[in-house]
Write a protein that holds these residues in place. Structure first.
Motif, PDB file in Angstrom:
ATOM      1  N   ASN A   1      27.824  -8.224 -54.719  1.00 25.81           N
ATOM      2  CA  ASN A   1      28.887  -7.348 -55.233  1.00 25.81           C
ATOM      3  C   ASN A   1      28.816  -7.225 -56.751  1.00 25.81           C
ATOM      4  O   ASN A   1      29.005  -6.130 -57.308  1.00 25.81           O
ATOM      5  N   GLU A   2      28.519  -8.334 -57.419  1.00 28.10           N
ATOM      6  CA  GLU A   2      28.438  -8.319 -58.878  1.00 28.10           C
ATOM      7  C   GLU A   2      27.272  -7.442 -59.345  1.00 28.10           C
ATOM      8  O   GLU A   2      27.431  -6.593 -60.235  1.00 28.10           O
ATOM      9  N   LEU A   3      26.109  -7.636 -58.747  1.00 29.32           N
ATOM     10  CA  LEU A   3      24.943  -6.852 -59.153  1.00 29.32           C
ATOM     11  C   LEU A   3      25.089  -5.383 -58.762  1.00 29.32           C
ATOM     12  O   LEU A   3      24.667  -4.483 -59.507  1.00 29.32           O
ATOM     13  N   GLN A   4      25.708  -5.138 -57.622  1.00 33.34           N
ATOM     14  CA  GLN A   4      25.941  -3.755 -57.210  1.00 33.34           C
ATOM     15  C   GLN A   4      26.804  -3.033 -58.237  1.00 33.34           C
ATOM     16  O   GLN A   4      26.528  -1.877 -58.610  1.00 33.34           O
ATOM     17  N   GLY A   5      27.831  -3.711 -58.734  1.00 35.07           N
ATOM     18  CA  GLY A   5      28.692  -3.123 -59.755  1.00 35.07           C
ATOM     19  C   GLY A   5      27.933  -2.820 -61.037  1.00 35.07           C
ATOM     20  O   GLY A   5      28.115  -1.757 -61.649  1.00 35.07           O
ATOM     21  N   MET A   6      27.054  -3.740 -61.446  1.00 37.58           N
ATOM     22  CA  MET A   6      26.269  -3.533 -62.670  1.00 37.58           C
ATOM     23  C   MET A   6      25.301  -2.362 -62.507  1.00 37.58           C
ATOM     24  O   MET A   6      25.103  -1.578 -63.446  1.00 37.58           O
ATOM     25  N   MET A   7      24.727  -2.227 -61.319  1.00 37.42           N
ATOM     26  CA  MET A   7      23.776  -1.127 -61.085  1.00 37.42           C
ATOM     27  C   MET A   7      24.488   0.215 -61.023  1.00 37.42           C
ATOM     28  O   MET A   7      23.965   1.231 -61.487  1.00 37.42           O
ATOM     29  N   GLU A   8      25.684   0.234 -60.449  1.00 38.72           N
ATOM     30  CA  GLU A   8      26.448   1.475 -60.385  1.00 38.72           C
ATOM     31  C   GLU A   8      26.928   1.902 -61.767  1.00 38.72           C
ATOM     32  O   GLU A   8      27.017   3.098 -62.074  1.00 38.72           O
ATOM     33  N   GLU A   9      27.189   0.913 -62.606  1.00 39.02           N
ATOM     34  CA  GLU A   9      27.685   1.179 -63.951  1.00 39.02           C
ATOM     35  C   GLU A   9      26.590   1.708 -64.866  1.00 39.02           C
ATOM     36  O   GLU A   9      26.829   2.533 -65.753  1.00 39.02           O
ATOM     37  N   ASN A  10      25.364   1.223 -64.650  1.00 34.94           N
ATOM     38  CA  ASN A  10      24.251   1.612 -65.524  1.00 34.94           C
ATOM     39  C   ASN A  10      22.974   1.679 -64.687  1.00 34.94           C
ATOM     40  O   ASN A  10      22.473   0.654 -64.219  1.00 34.94           O
ATOM     41  N   SER A  11      22.438   2.872 -64.521  1.00 37.72           N
ATOM     42  CA  SER A  11      21.253   3.044 -63.673  1.00 37.72           C
ATOM     43  C   SER A  11      20.031   2.319 -64.223  1.00 37.72           C
ATOM     44  O   SER A  11      19.090   2.028 -63.481  1.00 37.72           O
ATOM     45  N   ALA A  12      20.035   1.988 -65.506  1.00 37.33           N
ATOM     46  CA  ALA A  12      18.919   1.257 -66.107  1.00 37.33           C
ATOM     47  C   ALA A  12      18.834  -0.164 -65.560  1.00 37.33           C
ATOM     48  O   ALA A  12      17.803  -0.837 -65.709  1.00 37.33           O
ATOM     49  N   HIS A  13      19.923  -0.615 -64.938  1.00 39.80           N
ATOM     50  CA  HIS A  13      19.955  -1.972 -64.396  1.00 39.80           C
ATOM     51  C   HIS A  13      19.454  -2.054 -62.952  1.00 39.80           C
ATOM     52  O   HIS A  13      19.346  -3.144 -62.398  1.00 39.80           O
ATOM     53  N   VAL A  14      19.160  -0.903 -62.370  1.00 39.24           N
ATOM     54  CA  VAL A  14      18.855  -0.875 -60.937  1.00 39.24           C
ATOM     55  C   VAL A  14      17.606  -1.688 -60.599  1.00 39.24           C
ATOM     56  O   VAL A  14      17.613  -2.506 -59.666  1.00 39.24           O
ATOM     57  N   LYS A  15      16.519  -1.469 -61.341  1.00 42.77           N
ATOM     58  CA  LYS A  15      15.257  -2.142 -61.011  1.00 42.77           C
ATOM     59  C   LYS A  15      15.419  -3.656 -61.027  1.00 42.77           C
ATOM     60  O   LYS A  15      15.063  -4.339 -60.052  1.00 42.77           O
ATOM     61  N   GLN A  16      15.955  -4.191 -62.126  1.00 38.99           N
ATOM     62  CA  GLN A  16      16.115  -5.643 -62.205  1.00 38.99           C
ATOM     63  C   GLN A  16      17.171  -6.140 -61.233  1.00 38.99           C
ATOM     64  O   GLN A  16      17.033  -7.222 -60.641  1.00 38.99           O
ATOM     65  N   GLY A  17      18.229  -5.345 -61.070  1.00 34.65           N
ATOM     66  CA  GLY A  17      19.285  -5.747 -60.145  1.00 34.65           C
ATOM     67  C   GLY A  17      18.759  -5.943 -58.729  1.00 34.65           C
ATOM     68  O   GLY A  17      19.101  -6.917 -58.044  1.00 34.65           O
ATOM     69  N   ILE A  18      17.896  -5.029 -58.283  1.00 31.49           N
ATOM     70  CA  ILE A  18      17.304  -5.142 -56.948  1.00 31.49           C
ATOM     71  C   ILE A  18      16.418  -6.384 -56.865  1.00 31.49           C
ATOM     72  O   ILE A  18      16.444  -7.123 -55.868  1.00 31.49           O
ATOM     73  N   MET A  19      15.651  -6.641 -57.924  1.00 39.65           N
ATOM     74  CA  MET A  19      14.777  -7.816 -57.923  1.00 39.65           C
ATOM     75  C   MET A  19      15.583  -9.110 -57.849  1.00 39.65           C
ATOM     76  O   MET A  19      15.210 -10.049 -57.128  1.00 39.65           O
ATOM     77  N   LEU A  20      16.702  -9.162 -58.561  1.00 35.22           N
ATOM     78  CA  LEU A  20      17.540 -10.361 -58.525  1.00 35.22           C
ATOM     79  C   LEU A  20      18.223 -10.517 -57.168  1.00 35.22           C
ATOM     80  O   LEU A  20      18.423 -11.642 -56.691  1.00 35.22           O
ATOM     81  N   LEU A  21      18.563  -9.400 -56.545  1.00 39.71           N
ATOM     82  CA  LEU A  21      19.124  -9.464 -55.190  1.00 39.71           C
ATOM     83  C   LEU A  21      18.100 -10.014 -54.196  1.00 39.71           C
ATOM     84  O   LEU A  21      18.437 -10.821 -53.324  1.00 39.71           O
ATOM     85  N   ILE A  22      16.862  -9.608 -54.362  1.00 39.53           N
ATOM     86  CA  ILE A  22      15.803 -10.107 -53.473  1.00 39.53           C
ATOM     87  C   ILE A  22      15.617 -11.610 -53.662  1.00 39.53           C
ATOM     88  O   ILE A  22      15.387 -12.345 -52.695  1.00 39.53           O
ATOM     89  N   VAL A  23      15.729 -12.074 -54.896  1.00 40.03           N
ATOM     90  CA  VAL A  23      15.660 -13.517 -55.145  1.00 40.03           C
ATOM     91  C   VAL A  23      16.746 -14.247 -54.361  1.00 40.03           C
ATOM     92  O   VAL A  23      16.490 -15.280 -53.718  1.00 40.03           O
ATOM     93  N   CYS A  24      17.953 -13.691 -54.384  1.00 37.47           N
ATOM     94  CA  CYS A  24      19.060 -14.325 -53.654  1.00 37.47           C
ATOM     95  C   CYS A  24      18.828 -14.264 -52.143  1.00 37.47           C
ATOM     96  O   CYS A  24      19.232 -15.181 -51.414  1.00 37.47           O
ATOM     97  N   GLN A  25      18.170 -13.212 -51.684  1.00 35.02           N
ATOM     98  CA  GLN A  25      17.806 -13.149 -50.266  1.00 35.02           C
ATOM     99  C   GLN A  25      16.827 -14.263 -49.914  1.00 35.02           C
ATOM    100  O   GLN A  25      16.911 -14.867 -48.839  1.00 35.02           O
ATOM    101  N   HIS A  26      15.898 -14.542 -50.828  1.00 30.76           N
ATOM    102  CA  HIS A  26      14.966 -15.658 -50.598  1.00 30.76           C
ATOM    103  C   HIS A  26      15.732 -16.979 -50.490  1.00 30.76           C
ATOM    104  O   HIS A  26      15.434 -17.808 -49.621  1.00 30.76           O
ATOM    105  N   LEU A  27      16.711 -17.176 -51.357  1.00 27.72           N
ATOM    106  CA  LEU A  27      17.494 -18.411 -51.320  1.00 27.72           C
ATOM    107  C   LEU A  27      18.314 -18.502 -50.034  1.00 27.72           C
ATOM    108  O   LEU A  27      18.457 -19.589 -49.455  1.00 27.72           O
TER     109      LEU A  27
END
Length: 219
Positions: A166-192
């Motif tokens: 939810n936190e990363l989704q909000g950051m990506m919606e707020e600024n499209s420049a954050h999308v690439k890294q936001g997705i990568m960090l979400l994938i890291v959390c999926q690994h965990l």
């Protein structure tokens, strides 16, 4: 040497090798997430390079299990112990793969700056490592109760994942420049999250080893 005594010594050696593998895997989780938090490329590469040792241990344990099956006449309970050992090292190897994937994310982000300091992601990692330790302790002590308690900790990990999502989704919606890294960090959390699931799987195999019953802790 009495064949039965030799058989049990072989099982004890299997256990030692599994615990050795568990230590390496836990360290890989820790270093993988730490490399990401600090964007430490060398640390990430060490995690990637160290995965071969984890894989080699898995092969060693599997080979030892197959030799025991071929050369001994294990009873039903012994068969469960050997089968559980083979299943546990498979889960440990996959946990190691997830740690490697986290480290590879560090390499991909090399030269960038994190959107924000990582706080909840290391918490997820700490919980996942705690679950892994609990699962292996349950394996060594044949403790079904400890194995069953992994389900509650897995729920906490899932809750942290939802919070981070939810936190990363909000950051990506707020600024499209954050999308690439936001997705990568979400994938890291999926690994965990998957690491925690594998720890729970080990708990399920411990229950089977001790009782002969299959119990799904991921419900």
């Amino acid at each position: 040497m009495d064949s039965r005594k030799g058989f049990h010594q072989s099982l004890e050696e299997l256990q030692r090798e599994i615990l050795k593998m568990g230590v390496l895997v836990e360290e890989a989780i820790y270093l993988g997430v730490k490399s990401l938090a600090n964007l430490d490329v060398q640390m990430a590469q060490n995690v990637i390079d160290g995965d071969r040792k984890i894989n080699d241990l898995m092969v060693d344990v599997e080979s030892a299990c197959l030799r025991l099956l071929a050369l001994q006449q294990p009873m039903a309970s012994d068969l469960r112990v050997i089968g559980t050992a083979m299943k546990i090292v498979t889960d440990l190897e996959r946990i190691g793969d997830h740690a490697v994937d986290i480290a590879k994310t560090t390499l991909r982000l090399s030269g960038d700056k994190l959107l924000k300091p990582l706080v909840d992601t290391p918490r997820m990692a700490d919980l996942a490592k705690e679950m892994l330790r609990d699962a292996l302790n349950a394996y060594v002590s044949h403790d079904v109760t400890v194995a069953e308690q992994l389900a509650k900790k897995d729920d906490v990990v899932d809750g942290l994942y939802k919070h981070i999502f939810n936190e990363l989704q909000g950051m990506m919606e707020e600024n499209s420049a954050h999308v690439k890294q936001g997705i990568m960090l979400l994938i890291v959390c999926q690994h965990l999250e998957r690491i925690a699931d594998h720890a729970t799987n080990i708990g399920e195999w411990v229950i089977y080893m001790v009782s002969g019953d299959r119990k799904d802790l991921n419900v």
